[in-house]
Design an enzyme around this catalytic site. Structure first.
Site, PDB file in Angstrom:
ATOM      1  N   CYS A  88       0.836  -1.191   0.000  1.00 35.30           N
ATOM      2  CA  CYS A  88       0.000   0.000   0.000  1.00 35.30           C
ATOM      3  C   CYS A  88       0.878   1.251   0.000  1.00 35.30           C
ATOM      4  O   CYS A  88       1.784   1.396   0.812  1.00 35.30           O
ATOM      5  CB  CYS A  88      -0.963   0.077   1.180  1.00 35.30           C
ATOM      6  SG  CYS A  88      -2.188  -1.230   1.179  1.00 35.30           S
ATOM      7  N   ARG A 121       4.069  -0.329  -4.614  1.00 37.77           N
ATOM      8  CA  ARG A 121       3.711  -0.865  -3.302  1.00 37.77           C
ATOM      9  C   ARG A 121       2.346  -1.553  -3.298  1.00 37.77           C
ATOM     10  O   ARG A 121       1.965  -2.184  -2.315  1.00 37.77           O
ATOM     11  CB  ARG A 121       3.714   0.262  -2.259  1.00 37.77           C
ATOM     12  CG  ARG A 121       5.060   0.935  -2.097  1.00 37.77           C
ATOM     13  CD  ARG A 121       4.987   1.970  -1.011  1.00 37.77           C
ATOM     14  NE  ARG A 121       4.763   1.351   0.275  1.00 37.77           N
ATOM     15  CZ  ARG A 121       5.711   1.024   1.133  1.00 37.77           C
ATOM     16  NH1 ARG A 121       6.966   1.268   0.836  1.00 37.77           N
ATOM     17  NH2 ARG A 121       5.419   0.459   2.272  1.00 37.77           N
ATOM     18  N   TRP A 166      -2.942  -2.600  -1.920  1.00 44.74           N
ATOM     19  CA  TRP A 166      -2.687  -4.024  -2.107  1.00 44.74           C
ATOM     20  C   TRP A 166      -3.650  -4.710  -1.148  1.00 44.74           C
ATOM     21  O   TRP A 166      -3.502  -4.624   0.062  1.00 44.74           O
ATOM     22  CB  TRP A 166      -1.224  -4.358  -1.755  1.00 44.74           C
ATOM     23  CG  TRP A 166      -0.873  -5.779  -2.028  1.00 44.74           C
ATOM     24  CD1 TRP A 166      -0.478  -6.316  -3.214  1.00 44.74           C
ATOM     25  CD2 TRP A 166      -0.882  -6.863  -1.084  1.00 44.74           C
ATOM     26  NE1 TRP A 166      -0.250  -7.660  -3.075  1.00 44.74           N
ATOM     27  CE2 TRP A 166      -0.489  -8.024  -1.789  1.00 44.74           C
ATOM     28  CE3 TRP A 166      -1.182  -6.974   0.269  1.00 44.74           C
ATOM     29  CZ2 TRP A 166      -0.391  -9.270  -1.185  1.00 44.74           C
ATOM     30  CZ3 TRP A 166      -1.091  -8.214   0.876  1.00 44.74           C
ATOM     31  CH2 TRP A 166      -0.694  -9.345   0.148  1.00 44.74           C
ATOM     32  N   ASN A 171      -2.177   1.717   5.881  1.00 44.50           N
ATOM     33  CA  ASN A 171      -1.347   0.611   5.411  1.00 44.50           C
ATOM     34  C   ASN A 171      -1.076  -0.261   6.624  1.00 44.50           C
ATOM     35  O   ASN A 171      -0.584   0.229   7.635  1.00 44.50           O
ATOM     36  CB  ASN A 171      -0.029   1.143   4.833  1.00 44.50           C
ATOM     37  CG  ASN A 171       0.930   0.018   4.488  1.00 44.50           C
ATOM     38  OD1 ASN A 171       0.514  -1.109   4.209  1.00 44.50           O
ATOM     39  ND2 ASN A 171       2.220   0.329   4.495  1.00 44.50           N
ATOM     40  N   GLY A 172      -1.413  -1.546   6.554  1.00 45.90           N
ATOM     41  CA  GLY A 172      -1.173  -2.443   7.685  1.00 45.90           C
ATOM     42  C   GLY A 172      -2.358  -3.351   7.907  1.00 45.90           C
ATOM     43  O   GLY A 172      -3.185  -3.533   7.013  1.00 45.90           O
ATOM     44  N   GLU A 218      17.199 -18.568  -6.544  1.00 48.74           N
ATOM     45  CA  GLU A 218      16.763 -17.222  -6.928  1.00 48.74           C
ATOM     46  C   GLU A 218      16.298 -17.201  -8.389  1.00 48.74           C
ATOM     47  O   GLU A 218      15.327 -16.511  -8.731  1.00 48.74           O
ATOM     48  CB  GLU A 218      17.909 -16.225  -6.675  1.00 48.74           C
ATOM     49  CG  GLU A 218      17.707 -14.824  -7.207  1.00 48.74           C
ATOM     50  CD  GLU A 218      16.472 -14.109  -6.668  1.00 48.74           C
ATOM     51  OE1 GLU A 218      15.785 -14.650  -5.791  1.00 48.74           O
ATOM     52  OE2 GLU A 218      16.196 -13.010  -7.154  1.00 48.74           O
ATOM     53  N   LYS A 266      12.628 -15.849  -9.488  1.00 51.07           N
ATOM     54  CA  LYS A 266      12.476 -14.732 -10.440  1.00 51.07           C
ATOM     55  C   LYS A 266      11.526 -15.128 -11.569  1.00 51.07           C
ATOM     56  O   LYS A 266      10.647 -14.383 -11.935  1.00 51.07           O
ATOM     57  CB  LYS A 266      13.858 -14.409 -10.993  1.00 51.07           C
ATOM     58  CG  LYS A 266      14.318 -13.046 -11.189  1.00 51.07           C
ATOM     59  CD  LYS A 266      14.464 -12.068 -10.098  1.00 51.07           C
ATOM     60  CE  LYS A 266      13.528 -12.054  -8.960  1.00 51.07           C
ATOM     61  NZ  LYS A 266      13.988 -11.497  -7.754  1.00 51.07           N
ATOM     62  N   GLU A 272       7.751 -15.520 -10.313  1.00 53.65           N
ATOM     63  CA  GLU A 272       7.019 -14.348  -9.829  1.00 53.65           C
ATOM     64  C   GLU A 272       6.621 -13.371 -10.933  1.00 53.65           C
ATOM     65  O   GLU A 272       5.647 -12.649 -10.783  1.00 53.65           O
ATOM     66  CB  GLU A 272       7.776 -13.625  -8.708  1.00 53.65           C
ATOM     67  CG  GLU A 272       9.023 -12.921  -9.138  1.00 53.65           C
ATOM     68  CD  GLU A 272       9.697 -12.179  -8.000  1.00 53.65           C
ATOM     69  OE1 GLU A 272       8.993 -11.653  -7.141  1.00 53.65           O
ATOM     70  OE2 GLU A 272      10.941 -12.129  -7.990  1.00 53.65           O
ATOM     71  N   HIS A 277      15.411 -38.508  -6.862  1.00 54.98           N
ATOM     72  CA  HIS A 277      14.689 -39.031  -5.691  1.00 54.98           C
ATOM     73  C   HIS A 277      13.220 -38.643  -5.757  1.00 54.98           C
ATOM     74  O   HIS A 277      12.543 -38.637  -4.733  1.00 54.98           O
ATOM     75  CB  HIS A 277      15.365 -38.541  -4.408  1.00 54.98           C
ATOM     76  CG  HIS A 277      16.762 -39.055  -4.286  1.00 54.98           C
ATOM     77  ND1 HIS A 277      17.054 -40.350  -3.921  1.00 54.98           N
ATOM     78  CD2 HIS A 277      17.951 -38.469  -4.553  1.00 54.98           C
ATOM     79  CE1 HIS A 277      18.359 -40.532  -3.951  1.00 54.98           C
ATOM     80  NE2 HIS A 277      18.933 -39.406  -4.330  1.00 54.98           N
ATOM     81  N   LYS A 311       5.697  -4.448  -3.607  1.00 55.50           N
ATOM     82  CA  LYS A 311       7.019  -4.265  -3.011  1.00 55.50           C
ATOM     83  C   LYS A 311       6.853  -4.027  -1.520  1.00 55.50           C
ATOM     84  O   LYS A 311       5.883  -3.429  -1.094  1.00 55.50           O
ATOM     85  CB  LYS A 311       7.654  -3.034  -3.664  1.00 55.50           C
ATOM     86  CG  LYS A 311       9.136  -2.927  -3.494  1.00 55.50           C
ATOM     87  CD  LYS A 311       9.857  -3.655  -4.568  1.00 55.50           C
ATOM     88  CE  LYS A 311      11.359  -3.531  -4.435  1.00 55.50           C
ATOM     89  NZ  LYS A 311      12.017  -4.662  -5.112  1.00 55.50           N
TER      90      LYS A 311
HETATM   91  C1  F6R Z   1      11.302 -11.114  -5.000  1.00 57.99           C
HETATM   92  C2  F6R Z   1      11.321 -10.138  -3.930  1.00 57.99           C
HETATM   93  C3  F6R Z   1      10.888 -10.577  -2.593  1.00 57.99           C
HETATM   94  C4  F6R Z   1      11.695  -9.838  -1.508  1.00 57.99           C
HETATM   95  C5  F6R Z   1      11.153 -10.192  -0.123  1.00 57.99           C
HETATM   96  C6  F6R Z   1      11.955  -9.534   0.970  1.00 57.99           C
HETATM   97  O1  F6R Z   1      11.807 -10.586  -6.186  1.00 57.99           O
HETATM   98  O2  F6R Z   1      11.638  -8.996  -4.127  1.00 57.99           O
HETATM   99  O3  F6R Z   1      10.980 -11.952  -2.446  1.00 57.99           O
HETATM  100  O4  F6R Z   1      13.032 -10.210  -1.620  1.00 57.99           O
HETATM  101  O5  F6R Z   1       9.829  -9.774  -0.041  1.00 57.99           O
HETATM  102  O6  F6R Z   1      11.931  -8.152   0.844  1.00 57.99           O
HETATM  103  P1  F6R Z   1      12.989  -7.246   1.580  1.00 57.99           P
HETATM  104  O7  F6R Z   1      14.310  -7.547   0.975  1.00 57.99           O
HETATM  105  O8  F6R Z   1      12.539  -5.850   1.327  1.00 57.99           O
HETATM  106  O9  F6R Z   1      12.950  -7.628   3.030  1.00 57.99           O
END
Ligand code: F6R
Length: 607
Positions: free
Chosen positions: A2, A27, A74, A98-99, A480, A484, A487, A503, A602
């Site tokens: 948010c 966000r 969000w 937000n929360g 990773e 990537k 997502e 296995h 984010k």
């Molecule tokens: C994936 C991604 C998330 C963040 C995770 C932690 O591309 O960005 O998996 O890595 O939400 O976020 P931070 O690093 O902000 O604690």
């Protein structure tokens, strides 16, 4: 999670709020809304499902206002509907949030708000409660304080009172909120990105303090009602850093910013060719005295931690555990003052990571955090902070932040080798040289690999599943790579330790299933190649990544990509570029907006 923006001052509030919301859209982007107190003394409230561009369409009519708040959502409580979009108005109170308000249901029952709600959100309960007390006290601060005594959970609230023109009230617990008073007016936002066009000086709103923003001035009160001075911080990047600058997407721009981010993060931490954390005041005794290392993080940051574990165990010979923060916080951690805890977070606000950090502190463990956002909660609550210098990361999928988290973990490994006297001066200098040269290997990848990777992305773009395999460090990189891809392209992707495939998981390998195999580690190279042969024998489509010059016979894979490193220990950096680009171009080929992947946002500030 948010985005929040508020403005009061001489400029037109609507323009500032709409611009701020588009800057904060990463966000959350399922709905958006704004509330303005107009110069005629009316409330102008507009909300819509969808992105900020739709809100802009909706707010076209002439309106003059110098005070307002805006929100990009969000969804947490309640679906994506106009009624659930923020701000919410109850009586004279207009509020956005937000929360998560954990006890909203109890409050509803206790205060008889059930049946009065116009939305399904927990947020509306906060507006109801503040309005309830405002009706009884006619004092906005008292009303907020009394509501705060009741509300449980994490929140950042921005509040307007329809009969108090020109003033925004704000208060938070856990959820982030920053503010600034400038010549152009007073601003509040969920993160500093929205403030940058107006100022580089800002402050983090302290928890449970009530902030009142008026035209060009702010007043901050602690929970007892005393006026306090905010602690000012400054940002080192400017407006361009948070814009696309000609790239089609933030994600691609951020991938291409990696050599610079890497250098900015590594160079200041080298003294005479040796990793050094003097500026962070991290004593060598801390690095030499610990008996074990506990890494805590979420998502990509946690996968950086997996690489951290592999390199620390290899070079420092110390036991390292990597924990998912959301698990760790409810576990019974086996750590104490002899455990060095490393917390990794781009945003510094991830609520699970923050809660895990607090638990680790309770256990008496010293905490070093690796954080990108200055002054964030995780940074402030750690004993030592190593800031990564990635600049603002706007794309939801983390790329450059991951790269610099890795860089710091390599630096820490190097420093621990020094502090524990595990290396000669010659060896550590060679280590540093390799690390510094990694910026060039990242650049070389960016110069030569995008077209090759794009072709592969187009080849795999319509697969339902993909597998990433590797052993040792390569396995850590694969984790990773798979995250990537899934997502942003929504292809189901799994990372597997190559030797573990047979296995069970090998049952899923059939004709044309993409397998991205990493084989950059000399020690297990031939073993990984044997595993590649196993999937190849089952007609998988194999993209093999090795060090430059590795001997690979043609029939082993469909495509062979090489990374320019001599020592596989430093393959993390160029491998990351390939895996990021593969995800990016695959999402592109499928026609998705990789900057705003579905269901994601984010900075995950809710549990
Ligand atoms: C994936 C991604 C998330 C963040 C995770 C932690 O591309 O960005 O998996 O890595 O939400 O976020 P931070 O690093 O902000 O604690």
């Amino acid at each position: 999670m948010c985005g929040i923006i508020g403005y009061t001052g001489p400029l037109q509030a609507r323009d500032i709020i709409l611009l701020g919301l588009s800057q904060l859209e990463y966000r959350g982007y399922d709905s958006a809304g704004l509330a303005l107190l107009t110069d005629e003394g009316n409330l102008y409230l507009r909300k819509t499902v969808g992105q900020v561009s739709r809100l802009k369409e909706l707010c076209r009519e002439a309106v003059s206002s110098h005070c307002g708040i805006g929100h990009t959502r969000w969804a947490k409580h309640g679906g994506v509907t106009e009624a659930n979009a923020h701000p919410h108005q109850v009586g004279r109170v207009i509020l956005l949030h937000n929360g998560i308000i954990e006890n909203y249901h109890t409050i509803q029952k206790q205060y008889g708000f059930e049946g009065l709600a116009t939305s399904e959100t927990d947020t509306e309960v906060a507006a109801q409660l503040i309005n309830y007390y405002y009706d009884r006290t006619n004092d906005p601060r008292q009303a907020i304080r009394r509501a705060l005594n009741i509300i449980e959970g994490s929140f950042a609230f921005c509040i307007l009172f329809s009969d108090i023109p020109g003033t925004i009230f704000a208060v938070r617990n856990v959820s982030p909120m920053v503010a600034a008073a400038t010549e152009q007016g007073s601003f509040i936002a969920s993160d500093v990105t929205a403030l940058i066009p107006y100022t580089k000086t800002y402050f983090v709103v302290p928890e449970y303090h009530i902030l009142m923003l008026r035209d060009r001035s702010i007043c901050l009160e602690d929970p007892e009602g005393n006026t306090v001075e905010p602690e000012l911080l400054s940002v080192s990047w400017d407006v361009e850093a948070a814009q696309k600058n000609g790239y089609p997407h933030f994600m691609l721009k951020e991938i291409f910013e990696q050599p610079e981010a890497f250098r900015k993060t590594v160079q200041p931490r080298l003294r005479d060719g040796i990793p050094c954390f003097e500026a962070e005041k991290i004593p060598d005794s801390l690095l030499s005295g610990c008996r074990q290392v506990q890494i805590i993080a979420c998502g990509t940051a946690m996968y950086a931690g997996m690489v951290g574990r592999a390199i620390l165990e290899q070079k420092v010979r110390i036991p390292v555990t990597v924990s998912i923060a959301s698990e760790f916080r409810y576990d019974t951690p086996m750590i104490d003052s002899d455990t060095l805890v490393i917390v990794i977070s781009q945003s510094g606000e991830t609520i699970d990571t923050l809660a895990a950090l607090r638990l680790a502190r309770e256990c008496g463990a010293p905490i070093i955090s690796i954080v990108n956002v200055k002054g964030s909660s995780i940074a402030r609550e750690s004993d030592y902070v190593i800031y990564t210098h990635a600049g603002p990361e706007i794309a939801v999928a983390s790329t450059k932040a991951y790269m610099v988290q890795l860089a710091v973990l390599y630096l820490l490994t190097g420093r621990m080798m020094v502090a524990r006297r595990l290396t000669s001066e010659e060896e550590i200098r060679a280590f540093t040289e390799h690390l510094v040269a990694s910026a060039d290997s990242i650049q070389e990848m960016l110069d030569v690999i995008p077209d090759q990777v794009r072709i592969q992305a187009e080849r795999i773009a319509f697969s339902e599943n993909a597998f990433f395999i590797g052993r040792g460090l390569d396995y850590a990189f694969s984790l990773e790579g798979a995250l990537k891809l899934k997502e942003i392209s929504y292809i189901h992707a799994e990372a597997y330790a190559a030797g573990e495939l047979k296995h069970g998981t090998i049952a899923l390998i059939e004709k044309d299933v993409p397998v991205i195999a990493l084989a950059t580690q000399d020690k297990v190279f031939s073993k990984t190649i044997s595993n590649v042969r196993e999937v190849r024998a089952r007609d998988a489509y194999v993209i093999l990544i090795t060090k430059k010059g590795a001997s690979v016979s043609d029939e082993v894979c469909d495509v062979h990509l090489e990374v320019p490193v001599e020592d596989g220990f430093f393959a993390a950096f160029p491998c990351a570029v390939i895996l990021q680009l593969l995800a990016y171009y695959t999402a592109y080929a499928r026609g998705y907006d990789m900057d705003k992947p579905r269901n994601l946002a984010k900075s995950v500030t809710v549990e």
